[in-house]
Scaffold this motif. Sequence first.
Motif, PDB file in Angstrom:
ATOM      1  N   ALA A  90      -3.259  -0.469   3.091  1.00 36.10           N
ATOM      2  CA  ALA A  90      -1.820  -0.313   2.859  1.00 36.10           C
ATOM      3  C   ALA A  90      -1.547   0.364   1.523  1.00 36.10           C
ATOM      4  O   ALA A  90      -0.599   1.148   1.402  1.00 36.10           O
ATOM      5  CB  ALA A  90      -1.119  -1.666   2.907  1.00 36.10           C
ATOM      6  N   LEU A  91      -2.364   0.087   0.521  1.00 34.04           N
ATOM      7  CA  LEU A  91      -2.161   0.700  -0.794  1.00 34.04           C
ATOM      8  C   LEU A  91      -2.470   2.190  -0.736  1.00 34.04           C
ATOM      9  O   LEU A  91      -1.703   3.011  -1.256  1.00 34.04           O
ATOM     10  CB  LEU A  91      -3.035   0.007  -1.837  1.00 34.04           C
ATOM     11  CG  LEU A  91      -2.974   0.576  -3.252  1.00 34.04           C
ATOM     12  CD1 LEU A  91      -1.545   0.606  -3.770  1.00 34.04           C
ATOM     13  CD2 LEU A  91      -3.874  -0.223  -4.194  1.00 34.04           C
ATOM     14  N   SER A  92      -3.581   2.558  -0.123  1.00 31.55           N
ATOM     15  CA  SER A  92      -3.912   3.968   0.004  1.00 31.55           C
ATOM     16  C   SER A  92      -2.838   4.715   0.792  1.00 31.55           C
ATOM     17  O   SER A  92      -2.400   5.806   0.408  1.00 31.55           O
ATOM     18  CB  SER A  92      -5.274   4.126   0.691  1.00 31.55           C
ATOM     19  OG  SER A  92      -5.614   5.485   0.835  1.00 31.55           O
ATOM     20  N   GLN A  93      -2.372   4.120   1.883  1.00 30.12           N
ATOM     21  CA  GLN A  93      -1.334   4.752   2.708  1.00 30.12           C
ATOM     22  C   GLN A  93      -0.029   4.911   1.928  1.00 30.12           C
ATOM     23  O   GLN A  93       0.661   5.934   2.050  1.00 30.12           O
ATOM     24  CB  GLN A  93      -1.106   3.910   3.964  1.00 30.12           C
ATOM     25  CG  GLN A  93      -2.287   3.898   4.919  1.00 30.12           C
ATOM     26  CD  GLN A  93      -2.246   2.729   5.895  1.00 30.12           C
ATOM     27  OE1 GLN A  93      -1.282   1.949   5.922  1.00 30.12           O
ATOM     28  NE2 GLN A  93      -3.289   2.595   6.691  1.00 30.12           N
ATOM     29  N   ALA A  94       0.313   3.913   1.129  1.00 29.75           N
ATOM     30  CA  ALA A  94       1.556   3.975   0.354  1.00 29.75           C
ATOM     31  C   ALA A  94       1.507   5.083  -0.680  1.00 29.75           C
ATOM     32  O   ALA A  94       2.479   5.836  -0.863  1.00 29.75           O
ATOM     33  CB  ALA A  94       1.815   2.633  -0.327  1.00 29.75           C
ATOM     34  N   ARG A 227      -1.139  -2.609   6.406  1.00 32.71           N
ATOM     35  CA  ARG A 227      -0.553  -1.343   6.856  1.00 32.71           C
ATOM     36  C   ARG A 227       0.677  -1.046   6.016  1.00 32.71           C
ATOM     37  O   ARG A 227       1.437  -1.958   5.669  1.00 32.71           O
ATOM     38  CB  ARG A 227      -0.152  -1.469   8.328  1.00 32.71           C
ATOM     39  CG  ARG A 227       0.604  -0.266   8.913  1.00 32.71           C
ATOM     40  CD  ARG A 227      -0.331   0.864   9.273  1.00 32.71           C
ATOM     41  NE  ARG A 227       0.261   1.803  10.214  1.00 32.71           N
ATOM     42  CZ  ARG A 227       0.921   2.909   9.866  1.00 32.71           C
ATOM     43  NH1 ARG A 227       1.117   3.198   8.587  1.00 32.71           N
ATOM     44  NH2 ARG A 227       1.392   3.722  10.786  1.00 32.71           N
ATOM     45  N   TYR A 228       0.868   0.230   5.672  1.00 39.36           N
ATOM     46  CA  TYR A 228       2.110   0.683   5.036  1.00 39.36           C
ATOM     47  C   TYR A 228       2.749   1.726   5.935  1.00 39.36           C
ATOM     48  O   TYR A 228       2.075   2.650   6.416  1.00 39.36           O
ATOM     49  CB  TYR A 228       1.839   1.296   3.659  1.00 39.36           C
ATOM     50  CG  TYR A 228       3.106   1.729   2.945  1.00 39.36           C
ATOM     51  CD1 TYR A 228       3.898   0.797   2.292  1.00 39.36           C
ATOM     52  CD2 TYR A 228       3.510   3.054   2.937  1.00 39.36           C
ATOM     53  CE1 TYR A 228       5.062   1.175   1.642  1.00 39.36           C
ATOM     54  CE2 TYR A 228       4.671   3.445   2.286  1.00 39.36           C
ATOM     55  CZ  TYR A 228       5.444   2.489   1.643  1.00 39.36           C
ATOM     56  OH  TYR A 228       6.603   2.877   1.009  1.00 39.36           O
ATOM     57  N   ARG A 229       4.038   1.561   6.164  1.00 39.46           N
ATOM     58  CA  ARG A 229       4.767   2.529   6.988  1.00 39.46           C
ATOM     59  C   ARG A 229       6.101   2.818   6.323  1.00 39.46           C
ATOM     60  O   ARG A 229       6.788   1.913   5.856  1.00 39.46           O
ATOM     61  CB  ARG A 229       4.975   1.981   8.396  1.00 39.46           C
ATOM     62  CG  ARG A 229       5.577   2.991   9.372  1.00 39.46           C
ATOM     63  CD  ARG A 229       5.517   2.450  10.779  1.00 39.46           C
ATOM     64  NE  ARG A 229       6.235   3.303  11.721  1.00 39.46           N
ATOM     65  CZ  ARG A 229       6.396   3.009  12.998  1.00 39.46           C
ATOM     66  NH1 ARG A 229       5.873   1.906  13.502  1.00 39.46           N
ATOM     67  NH2 ARG A 229       7.067   3.826  13.792  1.00 39.46           N
ATOM     68  N   LYS A 230       6.454   4.097   6.324  1.00 33.16           N
ATOM     69  CA  LYS A 230       7.639   4.548   5.599  1.00 33.16           C
ATOM     70  C   LYS A 230       8.528   5.397   6.496  1.00 33.16           C
ATOM     71  O   LYS A 230       8.040   6.310   7.175  1.00 33.16           O
ATOM     72  CB  LYS A 230       7.195   5.372   4.382  1.00 33.16           C
ATOM     73  CG  LYS A 230       8.307   6.000   3.557  1.00 33.16           C
ATOM     74  CD  LYS A 230       7.701   6.773   2.395  1.00 33.16           C
ATOM     75  CE  LYS A 230       8.746   7.412   1.500  1.00 33.16           C
ATOM     76  NZ  LYS A 230       8.141   8.127   0.357  1.00 33.16           N
ATOM     77  N   VAL A 231       9.819   5.099   6.493  1.00 31.63           N
ATOM     78  CA  VAL A 231      10.804   5.921   7.172  1.00 31.63           C
ATOM     79  C   VAL A 231      11.597   6.654   6.104  1.00 31.63           C
ATOM     80  O   VAL A 231      12.101   6.039   5.160  1.00 31.63           O
ATOM     81  CB  VAL A 231      11.757   5.066   8.038  1.00 31.63           C
ATOM     82  CG1 VAL A 231      12.835   5.946   8.666  1.00 31.63           C
ATOM     83  CG2 VAL A 231      10.976   4.328   9.117  1.00 31.63           C
ATOM     84  N   ARG A 232      11.710   7.967   6.243  1.00 31.21           N
ATOM     85  CA  ARG A 232      12.444   8.771   5.267  1.00 31.21           C
ATOM     86  C   ARG A 232      13.273   9.806   6.009  1.00 31.21           C
ATOM     87  O   ARG A 232      13.066  10.066   7.200  1.00 31.21           O
ATOM     88  CB  ARG A 232      11.488   9.431   4.282  1.00 31.21           C
ATOM     89  CG  ARG A 232      10.357  10.214   4.910  1.00 31.21           C
ATOM     90  CD  ARG A 232       9.296  10.553   3.891  1.00 31.21           C
ATOM     91  NE  ARG A 232       8.137  11.191   4.496  1.00 31.21           N
ATOM     92  CZ  ARG A 232       6.949  11.270   3.919  1.00 31.21           C
ATOM     93  NH1 ARG A 232       6.772  10.746   2.722  1.00 31.21           N
ATOM     94  NH2 ARG A 232       5.930  11.853   4.510  1.00 31.21           N
ATOM     95  N   SER A 243      10.891   1.042   4.007  1.00 28.99           N
ATOM     96  CA  SER A 243       9.442   1.032   4.171  1.00 28.99           C
ATOM     97  C   SER A 243       8.955  -0.407   4.232  1.00 28.99           C
ATOM     98  O   SER A 243       9.673  -1.343   3.873  1.00 28.99           O
ATOM     99  CB  SER A 243       8.750   1.780   3.025  1.00 28.99           C
ATOM    100  OG  SER A 243       8.928   1.099   1.794  1.00 28.99           O
ATOM    101  N   ILE A 244       7.727  -0.570   4.697  1.00 26.18           N
ATOM    102  CA  ILE A 244       7.138  -1.908   4.775  1.00 26.18           C
ATOM    103  C   ILE A 244       5.657  -1.831   4.446  1.00 26.18           C
ATOM    104  O   ILE A 244       4.958  -0.901   4.863  1.00 26.18           O
ATOM    105  CB  ILE A 244       7.343  -2.535   6.178  1.00 26.18           C
ATOM    106  CG1 ILE A 244       6.682  -3.926   6.256  1.00 26.18           C
ATOM    107  CG2 ILE A 244       6.809  -1.632   7.269  1.00 26.18           C
ATOM    108  CD1 ILE A 244       6.948  -4.669   7.545  1.00 26.18           C
ATOM    109  N   ALA A 245       5.191  -2.803   3.689  1.00 31.26           N
ATOM    110  CA  ALA A 245       3.763  -3.048   3.506  1.00 31.26           C
ATOM    111  C   ALA A 245       3.508  -4.456   4.025  1.00 31.26           C
ATOM    112  O   ALA A 245       4.218  -5.397   3.652  1.00 31.26           O
ATOM    113  CB  ALA A 245       3.372  -2.942   2.040  1.00 31.26           C
ATOM    114  N   ALA A 246       2.531  -4.582   4.895  1.00 34.01           N
ATOM    115  CA  ALA A 246       2.249  -5.888   5.482  1.00 34.01           C
ATOM    116  C   ALA A 246       0.752  -6.130   5.527  1.00 34.01           C
ATOM    117  O   ALA A 246      -0.034  -5.211   5.781  1.00 34.01           O
ATOM    118  CB  ALA A 246       2.839  -5.981   6.889  1.00 34.01           C
TER     119      ALA A 246
END
Length: 330
Positions: A90-94, A227-232, A243-246
């Motif tokens: 999640a950190l790498s993805q963020a 997991r990190y997921r971002k809506v922009r 966005s969310i990190a979980a």
Amino acid sequence: MKEFAYRRVAEVRDALTLVAENDGTRYLGGGTNLVDLMKDGIEAPTRLVDVRFLPLAGVSEAPDGRLVIGATTTNSDVAAHPEVRRRYPALSQAVLAGASGQLRNMATVGGNLLQRTRCAYFADPSQACNKRVPGSGCSAIAGEHHNHAVLGRSDHCAATHPSDMAVAMAALDTVVRYETLDGVGEIPISEFYLPVGDTPWQETALPPGALITAVTLPRPAVSSRSRYRKVRERASYAFATVSIAADLDVHDGWVRSARIALGGVASRPWRARTAEALLREGPATADRFRAAADAELSAAEPLPGNGYKVTLARNLIVAVLTELADRAAE
């Protein structure tokens, strides 16, 4: 931009001493936020102390299994590090979602955590902004606020925290290390960012003159997945709409632990403690995920133009938790 002095230092003590000598002195890392603010006339330091050459870069494993990331490590190096990618995806993805390659090559971990919470009104001297001029008001409350905060906001500020990396670190229970002339200290990232309240210009709990030296990440559970997921609003790099990190630890369809942080919804990374408590020791099902999201977002106070963020955040929580639960079942 106003004239300023520049000093490059090689020892932490020298940096701390120079900042303590003059209230107008600021630390300079990659400069990706501070220099922009200086160009806009929002920041006007009299002296910059360049900390990029301090011995604070690199990623290492502590004897107890924690991962230590030095404050001057670039965002690119964090995202690419094999142990970060393996243990804390999640950190790498963020980090990769946060900015272009050019910015990641310059931006540092410490500087990323300290970038200003801001919106368009912050950069516009013709508008009221309590962050820029304390006590002047907040033009966003009655103005354009479709991408502003829906959780934890106040009538004094509705801006959202811009960092993607900080959201992932909040979900991963990161601890921020710092140093002052009086010694070293640590702050859990859950306490690092202050509530906006009626003093939005006060953003972190760092002592005056403190220099961030590293962050530490706890050893993850063996069966946890993150997991990190971002809506922009556009495909190119932009601040998160939501966005969310979980990080989810699931065994035999049962949630043993859950750690969730949201971005784009508050003045700081929003740790979803209510949702986490509801998920813990319960079934890893979509119904349970929806109930947890609804419980967390029941505290939302959207402005007239940004209520859509509540629905978006709910759907994002359910989607990411479902993805992690499905991966655990494979």
